[in-house]
Design an enzyme around this catalytic site. Structure first.
Site, short mmCIF file in Angstrom:
data_model
loop_
_atom_site.label_atom_id
_atom_site.label_comp_id
_atom_site.label_asym_id
_atom_site.label_seq_id
_atom_site.Cartn_x
_atom_site.Cartn_y
_atom_site.Cartn_z
N LYS A 241 21.02 105.15 -35.53
CA LYS A 241 21.00 106.61 -35.52
C LYS A 241 19.65 107.11 -35.00
O LYS A 241 19.06 106.47 -34.14
CB LYS A 241 21.37 107.15 -36.90
CG LYS A 241 22.72 106.59 -37.40
CD LYS A 241 23.24 107.25 -38.64
CE LYS A 241 24.56 106.61 -39.04
NZ LYS A 241 25.17 107.28 -40.22
N SER B 189 29.56 102.55 -45.14
CA SER B 189 28.59 101.99 -46.09
C SER B 189 28.81 100.49 -46.34
O SER B 189 28.73 100.02 -47.48
CB SER B 189 28.60 102.76 -47.42
OG SER B 189 28.09 104.07 -47.24
N GLU C 112 35.80 104.72 -39.70
CA GLU C 112 34.72 105.15 -40.60
C GLU C 112 35.22 106.29 -41.48
O GLU C 112 35.30 107.43 -41.03
CB GLU C 112 33.50 105.58 -39.79
CG GLU C 112 33.80 106.40 -38.54
CD GLU C 112 32.57 107.12 -38.00
OE1 GLU C 112 31.45 106.70 -38.31
OE2 GLU C 112 32.74 108.11 -37.29
N GLU D 201 29.48 111.99 -36.96
CA GLU D 201 28.37 112.94 -36.92
C GLU D 201 28.39 113.75 -35.64
O GLU D 201 28.06 114.94 -35.64
CB GLU D 201 27.04 112.18 -37.08
CG GLU D 201 26.88 111.60 -38.48
CD GLU D 201 25.91 110.45 -38.58
OE1 GLU D 201 25.78 109.88 -39.68
OE2 GLU D 201 25.28 110.11 -37.55
N HIS E 28 31.49 109.09 -32.90
CA HIS E 28 31.00 108.97 -34.27
C HIS E 28 31.20 110.29 -35.01
O HIS E 28 31.09 111.38 -34.42
CB HIS E 28 29.52 108.58 -34.28
CG HIS E 28 29.04 108.15 -35.63
ND1 HIS E 28 28.70 109.05 -36.62
CD2 HIS E 28 28.85 106.92 -36.16
CE1 HIS E 28 28.33 108.38 -37.70
NE2 HIS E 28 28.41 107.09 -37.45
N GLY F 86 26.88 106.96 -45.48
CA GLY F 86 25.59 107.39 -46.01
C GLY F 86 25.63 107.91 -47.43
O GLY F 86 24.63 108.40 -47.94
N ASN G 97 24.13 100.64 -36.27
CA ASN G 97 23.88 101.98 -35.73
C ASN G 97 22.59 102.51 -36.36
O ASN G 97 22.56 102.91 -37.51
CB ASN G 97 25.05 102.91 -36.05
CG ASN G 97 24.87 104.30 -35.50
OD1 ASN G 97 23.94 104.57 -34.73
ND2 ASN G 97 25.73 105.22 -35.89
#
Length: 276
Positions: free
Chosen positions: A33, A237, A191, A118, A116, A197, A31
């Site tokens: 991003k 991660s 996730e 985010e 996702h 991150g 990904n």
């Protein structure tokens, strides 16, 4: 004819044996991003093209920003599929700024990442709830895309012991509207939000425990056959240094990889796939 059909992408190469019949093929998704320039993406594609063979028991996909998808479709090796990082709910029409699943399919994109964390959280805008994610998933599948469906808990939810309550609530709307046939084209990307991150990673044992619970939930709420077949990626991660430990776990069928997918460490993750 899809745009991708007119492109001359270089051949890839494989090593080892394919996954035995009746077992799950690993799925390694990158990904990217909202990262990259034309120059940096061209370099990354060149690096990936020269990275050597991919294990025959692994499927590899990269999720590029919309603007870089044509570049990938024109020049990335054929054995790495292309994903979008989102698609809309409504299809074509008067939806300024949106990209729909049928347009992605027309370009030659084969996968889309949906749900996702985010996008669920939002970034200066309203986040997407689980019902919306489920509807988008159904739309994407109906247009012929495969879906990496993201779920996962925040740090405070992990600490409160509600990880599976959160994951179940995120999966439930999909379970209600997807057919068993639909699930053949869905991978679940677990996730843990607290690990994205941050450099923090669930231990292989922690991740396995949650993956096993997700698979059991799927067996109880969708069907044992779907639960046995669905791939569950780990998305917190993963990097070359920890990939083999995570991928060695019984219910971890791959990864959805962020930062490491923007460099050659992505291939260290790919090469962490256990031999068939």
């Amino acid at each position: 004819m899809a745009f991708a059909d007119s492109c001359s992408r270089p051949e890839g190469s494989s090593k080892g044996s394919a996954a035995p019949e009746g077992t799950r093929t690993y799925l390694l998704g990158g990904n990217w991003k909202a990262n990259g320039t034309v120059a940096s993406v061209e370099k990354l594609i060149a690096d990936f093209n020269g990275a050597g063979p991919i294990p025959a028991n692994a499927e590899v996909v990269v999720g590029a920003p919309f603007i870089h998808i044509p570049l990938c479709l024109m020049s990335l090796r054929k054995d790495i599929a292309i994903a979008a990082q989102n698609c809309n709910l409504t299809g074509t029409g008067a939806y300024t700024g949106e990209v729909c699943a049928s347009q992605l399919k027309d370009m030659g994109v084969t996968w889309v990442i949906l749900g996702h964390s985010e996008r669920r959280e939002g970034f200066g805008m309203a986040g997407e709830d689980s019902e919306l994610v489920a509807k988008k998933t159904k739309m994407a599948l109906g247009e012929g895309l495969k879906v990496m469906l993201c779920i996962g808990e925040k740090k405070e939810e992990r600490e409160a012991g509600t990880t599976m309550d959160v994951c179940a609530a995120q999966l439930k709307p999909c379970a209600e509207i997807l057919s068993k046939e639909d699930w053949a084209n869905v991978s679940i990307a677990y996730e843990p939000v607290w690990a994205i991150g941050t450099g923090l990673t669930a231990t292989p044992e922690m991740a396995q425990e949650t993956h096993a619970s997700i698979r059991q939930w799927m067996a109880d709420n969708v069907g044992a056959d779907v639960a046995a077949a669905v791939r569950i990626q780990y998305g917190g991660s993963m990097k070359g240094a920890n990939a083999s430990g995570l991928l060695s776990q019984k219910d971890i069928d791959g990864g959805l990889i962020g930062g490491a997918s923007l460099k050659m460490d992505f291939f260290d993750c790919i090469n962490g796939v256990p031999s068939s």
